[in-house]
Design an enzyme around this catalytic site. Structure first.
Site, PDB file in Angstrom:
ATOM      1  N   HIS A 142      34.459  38.689  45.667  1.00 22.65           N
ATOM      2  CA  HIS A 142      33.443  39.267  46.639  1.00 22.65           C
ATOM      3  C   HIS A 142      31.973  38.156  46.142  1.00 22.65           C
ATOM      4  O   HIS A 142      32.023  38.308  44.981  1.00 22.65           O
ATOM      5  CB  HIS A 142      32.734  40.143  47.090  1.00 22.65           C
ATOM      6  CG  HIS A 142      34.137  41.171  47.816  1.00 22.65           C
ATOM      7  ND1 HIS A 142      33.944  41.435  48.913  1.00 22.65           N
ATOM      8  CD2 HIS A 142      34.854  42.195  47.001  1.00 22.65           C
ATOM      9  CE1 HIS A 142      34.998  42.246  49.080  1.00 22.65           C
ATOM     10  NE2 HIS A 142      35.574  42.384  47.880  1.00 22.65           N
ATOM     11  N   HIS A 156      41.565  39.138  45.834  1.00 24.11           N
ATOM     12  CA  HIS A 156      40.741  38.674  46.162  1.00 24.11           C
ATOM     13  C   HIS A 156      39.437  38.542  45.616  1.00 24.11           C
ATOM     14  O   HIS A 156      39.080  38.822  44.337  1.00 24.11           O
ATOM     15  CB  HIS A 156      40.446  39.560  47.343  1.00 24.11           C
ATOM     16  CG  HIS A 156      40.052  41.221  47.294  1.00 24.11           C
ATOM     17  ND1 HIS A 156      40.522  42.023  46.781  1.00 24.11           N
ATOM     18  CD2 HIS A 156      38.359  41.573  47.095  1.00 24.11           C
ATOM     19  CE1 HIS A 156      39.604  43.001  46.275  1.00 24.11           C
ATOM     20  NE2 HIS A 156      38.614  42.849  46.578  1.00 24.11           N
ATOM     21  N   TYR A 207      35.549  40.200  34.413  1.00 26.49           N
ATOM     22  CA  TYR A 207      35.464  39.219  36.183  1.00 26.49           C
ATOM     23  C   TYR A 207      34.106  39.256  37.284  1.00 26.49           C
ATOM     24  O   TYR A 207      34.882  39.402  38.230  1.00 26.49           O
ATOM     25  CB  TYR A 207      36.269  38.674  36.794  1.00 26.49           C
ATOM     26  CG  TYR A 207      37.923  38.367  35.621  1.00 26.49           C
ATOM     27  CD1 TYR A 207      37.482  37.545  34.634  1.00 26.49           C
ATOM     28  CD2 TYR A 207      38.395  39.673  35.680  1.00 26.49           C
ATOM     29  CE1 TYR A 207      38.429  37.137  33.468  1.00 26.49           C
ATOM     30  CE2 TYR A 207      39.462  38.830  34.372  1.00 26.49           C
ATOM     31  CZ  TYR A 207      39.384  38.490  33.552  1.00 26.49           C
ATOM     32  OH  TYR A 207      40.800  38.055  33.082  1.00 26.49           O
TER      33      TYR A 207
END
Length: 176
Positions: A61, A59, A147
């Site tokens: 954000h 996932h 990342y």
């Protein structure tokens, strides 16, 4: 069919959680260059600012600023998902509805969005984004996750390199 109500704030600031359908995979970091390309293409075609972002294995954000007069983040996320998925194999066990819609089945259809309300809300969401790799046990220090926009924030002097040691539990709902 459900009709989801999305916030329509032109030129607004928004926090997002966007997840893969299979939360046990590492697809996003394994194909990080593909995700970066898809993201960059959409950002060039439909400009928006990325204030903070963190990509995790399953996932991501992000905190975006939309241009004045523009509230359409949903189509941008759809384009990013499509661009990333193009050329990858479909997920095993796709539902009939995903097959009918020609979806690869890699992403959850929905995503979490939150309109940023004030400076405190902004700061809490940026902290959450940057601390997320530690929260999920991928690293023990925020600076160790490659990342993340955390490194840009450090380069710009907005956060110290050793930031995050005192952030254990942030209050709020972040769409996880």
């Amino acid at each position: 069919m459900s009709r989801y109500r999305r916030a329509r704030i032109e030129g607004g600031l928004f926090f997002f959680t966007v997840a893969l359908a299979d939360r046990s995979t590492d697809l996003l970091v394994r194909h990080i260059d593909r995700l970066r390309r898809a993201y960059r293409v959409v950002q060039e075609r439909r400009p928006f600012g990325t204030i903070a972002i963190c990509i995790l294995p399953d996932h991501l954000h992000a905190l975006w600023s939309l241009p004045e007069g523009d509230a359409d983040f949903a189509s941008r996320w759809a384009m990013i998902k499509i661009g990333f998925s193009r050329g990858l194999s479909p997920a095993v066990g796709r539902s009939a509805s995903k097959v009918a819609r020609r979806e690869k089945g890699l992403w959850q259809r929905r995503f979490w969005e939150h309109a940023i309300r004030d400076d405190s809300d902004f700061a809490r969401h940026v902290d959450y984004i940057h601390y997320n790799p530690v929260k999920h046990g991928h690293v023990s220090a925020v600076a160790d996750w490659p990342y993340s926009s955390f490194h840009r924030w450090v380069d710009q002097g907005l956060l110290p390199l050793d930031w995050g040691g005192d952030v254990a539990d942030l209050p709020g709902c972040f769409g996880e």
